[in-house]
Design a protein around this motif. Structure first.
Motif, PDB file in Angstrom:
ATOM      1  N   THR A  14       0.826  -1.198   0.000  1.00 59.55           N
ATOM      2  CA  THR A  14       0.000   0.000   0.000  1.00 59.55           C
ATOM      3  C   THR A  14       0.869   1.261   0.000  1.00 59.55           C
ATOM      4  OG1 THR A  14      -0.144  -0.186   2.405  1.00 59.55           O
ATOM      5  CG2 THR A  14      -1.958  -1.100   1.122  1.00 59.55           C
ATOM      6  N   GLU A  15       1.964   1.226   0.734  1.00 65.51           N
ATOM      7  CA  GLU A  15       2.878   2.357   0.766  1.00 65.51           C
ATOM      8  C   GLU A  15       3.536   2.557  -0.598  1.00 65.51           C
ATOM      9  OE1 GLU A  15       5.143   5.604   2.170  1.00 65.51           O
ATOM     10  OE2 GLU A  15       3.361   4.614   2.997  1.00 65.51           O
ATOM     11  N   GLN A  16       3.944   1.479  -1.208  1.00 66.17           N
ATOM     12  CA  GLN A  16       4.545   1.574  -2.536  1.00 66.17           C
ATOM     13  C   GLN A  16       3.557   2.128  -3.550  1.00 66.17           C
ATOM     14  OE1 GLN A  16       6.081  -2.286  -3.526  1.00 66.17           O
ATOM     15  NE2 GLN A  16       7.850  -2.119  -2.152  1.00 66.17           N
ATOM     16  N   MET A  17       2.329   1.674  -3.456  1.00 67.18           N
ATOM     17  CA  MET A  17       1.318   2.162  -4.390  1.00 67.18           C
ATOM     18  C   MET A  17       1.032   3.649  -4.177  1.00 67.18           C
ATOM     19  SD  MET A  17      -1.332  -1.065  -4.363  1.00 67.18           S
ATOM     20  CE  MET A  17      -2.516  -0.212  -5.386  1.00 67.18           C
ATOM     21  N   LEU A  18       1.019   4.063  -2.915  1.00 65.23           N
ATOM     22  CA  LEU A  18       0.775   5.470  -2.636  1.00 65.23           C
ATOM     23  C   LEU A  18       1.906   6.337  -3.191  1.00 65.23           C
ATOM     24  CD1 LEU A  18      -0.648   5.434   1.010  1.00 65.23           C
ATOM     25  CD2 LEU A  18      -1.816   6.222  -1.050  1.00 65.23           C
ATOM     26  N   ARG A  19       3.125   5.893  -2.980  1.00 66.15           N
ATOM     27  CA  ARG A  19       4.273   6.661  -3.479  1.00 66.15           C
ATOM     28  C   ARG A  19       4.265   6.710  -5.012  1.00 66.15           C
ATOM     29  NH1 ARG A  19       9.536   5.294   0.362  1.00 66.15           N
ATOM     30  NH2 ARG A  19       8.490   5.624   2.378  1.00 66.15           N
ATOM     31  N   TYR A  20       3.867   5.630  -5.623  1.00 63.09           N
ATOM     32  CA  TYR A  20       3.819   5.598  -7.091  1.00 63.09           C
ATOM     33  C   TYR A  20       2.739   6.540  -7.622  1.00 63.09           C
ATOM     34  CZ  TYR A  20       3.631   3.778 -11.842  1.00 63.09           C
ATOM     35  OH  TYR A  20       3.646   3.661 -13.212  1.00 63.09           O
ATOM     36  N   SER A  21       1.623   6.587  -6.936  1.00 61.79           N
ATOM     37  CA  SER A  21       0.537   7.452  -7.401  1.00 61.79           C
ATOM     38  C   SER A  21       0.835   8.934  -7.186  1.00 61.79           C
ATOM     39  CB  SER A  21      -0.771   7.086  -6.680  1.00 61.79           C
ATOM     40  OG  SER A  21      -0.648   7.324  -5.292  1.00 61.79           O
ATOM     41  N   LYS A  22       1.724   9.232  -6.251  1.00 59.49           N
ATOM     42  CA  LYS A  22       2.055  10.621  -5.942  1.00 59.49           C
ATOM     43  C   LYS A  22       3.314  11.099  -6.659  1.00 59.49           C
ATOM     44  CE  LYS A  22       0.142  10.483  -1.237  1.00 59.49           C
ATOM     45  NZ  LYS A  22      -0.613  11.745  -1.181  1.00 59.49           N
ATOM     46  N   ARG A  23       3.898  10.275  -7.489  1.00 60.11           N
ATOM     47  CA  ARG A  23       5.212  10.582  -8.061  1.00 60.11           C
ATOM     48  C   ARG A  23       5.180  11.822  -8.963  1.00 60.11           C
ATOM     49  NH1 ARG A  23       2.695   7.092 -11.314  1.00 60.11           N
ATOM     50  NH2 ARG A  23       3.125   7.097 -13.570  1.00 60.11           N
ATOM     51  N   ARG A  24       3.998  12.166  -9.536  1.00 61.13           N
ATOM     52  CA  ARG A  24       3.909  13.309 -10.447  1.00 61.13           C
ATOM     53  C   ARG A  24       3.274  14.527  -9.781  1.00 61.13           C
ATOM     54  NH1 ARG A  24       0.181  12.238 -13.928  1.00 61.13           N
ATOM     55  NH2 ARG A  24      -0.437  10.146 -13.228  1.00 61.13           N
ATOM     56  N   ASN A  25       3.077  14.458  -8.469  1.00 62.44           N
ATOM     57  CA  ASN A  25       2.345  15.518  -7.769  1.00 62.44           C
ATOM     58  C   ASN A  25       3.280  16.518  -7.105  1.00 62.44           C
ATOM     59  OD1 ASN A  25       0.201  13.982  -8.534  1.00 62.44           O
ATOM     60  ND2 ASN A  25      -0.468  13.436  -6.462  1.00 62.44           N
ATOM     61  N   LEU A  26       2.768  17.707  -6.929  1.00 62.25           N
ATOM     62  CA  LEU A  26       3.430  18.779  -6.184  1.00 62.25           C
ATOM     63  C   LEU A  26       2.430  19.399  -5.217  1.00 62.25           C
ATOM     64  CD1 LEU A  26       5.565  20.899  -8.680  1.00 62.25           C
ATOM     65  CD2 LEU A  26       6.395  19.485  -6.817  1.00 62.25           C
ATOM     66  N   VAL A  27       2.944  19.889  -4.095  1.00 63.85           N
ATOM     67  CA  VAL A  27       2.129  20.668  -3.164  1.00 63.85           C
ATOM     68  C   VAL A  27       2.693  22.089  -3.153  1.00 63.85           C
ATOM     69  CG1 VAL A  27       1.264  20.893  -0.815  1.00 63.85           C
ATOM     70  CG2 VAL A  27       1.653  18.623  -1.786  1.00 63.85           C
ATOM     71  N   LYS A  92       7.496  17.618 -13.315  1.00 61.01           N
ATOM     72  CA  LYS A  92       7.647  17.911 -11.892  1.00 61.01           C
ATOM     73  C   LYS A  92       9.043  18.446 -11.590  1.00 61.01           C
ATOM     74  CE  LYS A  92       7.895  15.397  -7.515  1.00 61.01           C
ATOM     75  NZ  LYS A  92       7.690  14.075  -6.854  1.00 61.01           N
ATOM     76  N   HIS A  93      10.070  17.801 -12.139  1.00 58.09           N
ATOM     77  CA  HIS A  93      11.436  18.269 -11.933  1.00 58.09           C
ATOM     78  C   HIS A  93      11.628  19.659 -12.556  1.00 58.09           C
ATOM     79  CE1 HIS A  93      12.232  14.456 -10.256  1.00 58.09           C
ATOM     80  NE2 HIS A  93      12.398  13.788 -11.390  1.00 58.09           N
ATOM     81  N   ARG A  94      10.983  19.884 -13.668  1.00 59.98           N
ATOM     82  CA  ARG A  94      11.077  21.194 -14.317  1.00 59.98           C
ATOM     83  C   ARG A  94      10.416  22.272 -13.465  1.00 59.98           C
ATOM     84  NH1 ARG A  94       8.572  22.495 -20.349  1.00 59.98           N
ATOM     85  NH2 ARG A  94       8.954  24.754 -20.337  1.00 59.98           N
ATOM     86  N   ALA A  95       9.297  21.925 -12.829  1.00 61.05           N
ATOM     87  CA  ALA A  95       8.603  22.895 -11.980  1.00 61.05           C
ATOM     88  C   ALA A  95       9.449  23.254 -10.757  1.00 61.05           C
ATOM     89  CB  ALA A  95       7.259  22.324 -11.536  1.00 61.05           C
ATOM     90  N   PHE A  96      10.221  22.289 -10.236  1.00 64.93           N
ATOM     91  CA  PHE A  96      11.058  22.566  -9.073  1.00 64.93           C
ATOM     92  C   PHE A  96      12.139  23.596  -9.384  1.00 64.93           C
ATOM     93  CE2 PHE A  96       9.700  18.725  -6.630  1.00 64.93           C
ATOM     94  CZ  PHE A  96       9.500  19.383  -5.425  1.00 64.93           C
ATOM     95  N   LYS A  97      12.513  23.729 -10.649  1.00 66.73           N
ATOM     96  CA  LYS A  97      13.530  24.709 -11.016  1.00 66.73           C
ATOM     97  C   LYS A  97      13.037  26.143 -10.833  1.00 66.73           C
ATOM     98  CE  LYS A  97      15.858  21.712 -14.376  1.00 66.73           C
ATOM     99  NZ  LYS A  97      16.263  21.541 -15.801  1.00 66.73           N
ATOM    100  N   ALA A  98      11.731  26.307 -10.713  1.00 74.02           N
ATOM    101  CA  ALA A  98      11.170  27.647 -10.502  1.00 74.02           C
ATOM    102  C   ALA A  98      11.098  28.010  -9.020  1.00 74.02           C
ATOM    103  CB  ALA A  98       9.779  27.728 -11.123  1.00 74.02           C
TER     104      ALA A  98
END
Length: 256
Positions: A14-27, A92-98
């Motif tokens: 369940t933890e692995q699935m949660l991390r996989y589903s959140k991999r493209r998210n930003l807060v 996501k990585h591109r957004a972090f550059k901002a």
């Protein structure tokens, strides 16, 4: 009967699935609550322009959806965080550059972490504070605590902040002396004598004004004094000697 070799413990599925589903998210923190961003569609369009301001308008949007976390309360002053789902991990990585650009507007980006990852970060809060006290700028990448040591990014393990020495203070070097421009001024000998208190007869002609070079001078920032480096004179020898003799005789008369 031979026992099977021990296997490494892994995170629950369940933890692995949660991390996989959140991999493209930003807060995103610091987005003001406004009527212009009241709907998820308007909020997503605003974040698209905010995170990817250099993207052409004709390009496909990189923000899939965005919505506020939690319910708004009437007495609430702090704006709610925004969960942003991007199209790809590279976006996501591109957004972090901002991040550095957005910090000027008090907008902060963070990863969308699971409850387990948040607890791991919480366990490093003492080390995070210890690095700040020592003059470093700590930050998280996932659940890893990092800090910048000069131009090098280093990792801090749990309980390791006390073993890290504070960076040496930078001592500013001496400031260069300010140079004044070389200027030439016309100097009237009669005016020099009058300023010194020597009366000059109108019939006594001392000749034309002489070119007088101020040379260059350096300003000593520690003493606050103007120290001449060169002081040149271009004057006729006899006339200059006459001015000196008149000044000396005037000084002798004043003493008597």
């Amino acid at each position: 009967m031979e026992s099977s070799p021990p296997t490494e413990q892994s995170s629950p599925p369940t933890e692995q699935m949660l991390r996989y589903s959140k991999r493209r998210n930003l807060v995103v923190f610091g987005i003001a609550e406004s009527s212009a961003c009241a709907t998820p569609k308007a909020l997503a369009a605003h974040l698209q322009s905010l995170l990817f301001e250099d993207a052409p308008s004709s390009a496909a949007p990189l923000v899939s959806c965005a919505y506020r976390l939690g319910k708004w309360k009437a007495a609430q002053r702090k704006s709610r965080a925004v969960l942003v789902e991007l199209t790809t991990v590279s976006a996501k990585h591109r957004a972090f550059k901002a991040s550095s650009r957005l910090k000027a507007g008090r907008i902060r980006l963070d990863e969308d972490l699971t409850s387990q990852q948040m607890q791991q970060r919480k366990g490093l809060s003492t080390d995070f504070l210890g690095l700040k006290i020592r003059g470093f700028k700590p930050f998280f990448r996932g659940t890893t605590l990092k800090y910048r040591d000069g131009g090098v990014v280093r990792q801090c393990a749990k309980g390791g902040a006390n073993k890290i020495r504070a960076p040496a203070p930078t001592i500013p070097g001496p400031r260069p002396a300010h140079r004044l421009e070389h200027t030439n001024v016309a100097m009237d000998p009669a005016e020099v004598l009058q300023q010194a208190g020597v009366s000059v007869s109108k019939e006594f002609h001392l000749g034309p004004a002489l070119p007088f070079s101020m040379g260059t001078a350096g300003y000593d920032s520690d003493l606050g004094l103007c120290q001449p480096h060169s002081f040149g004179f271009w004057a006729h020898g006899r006339l200059f000697g006459l001015i000196i003799l008149l000044l000396l005789s005037h000084d002798a008369d004043a003493r008597c």
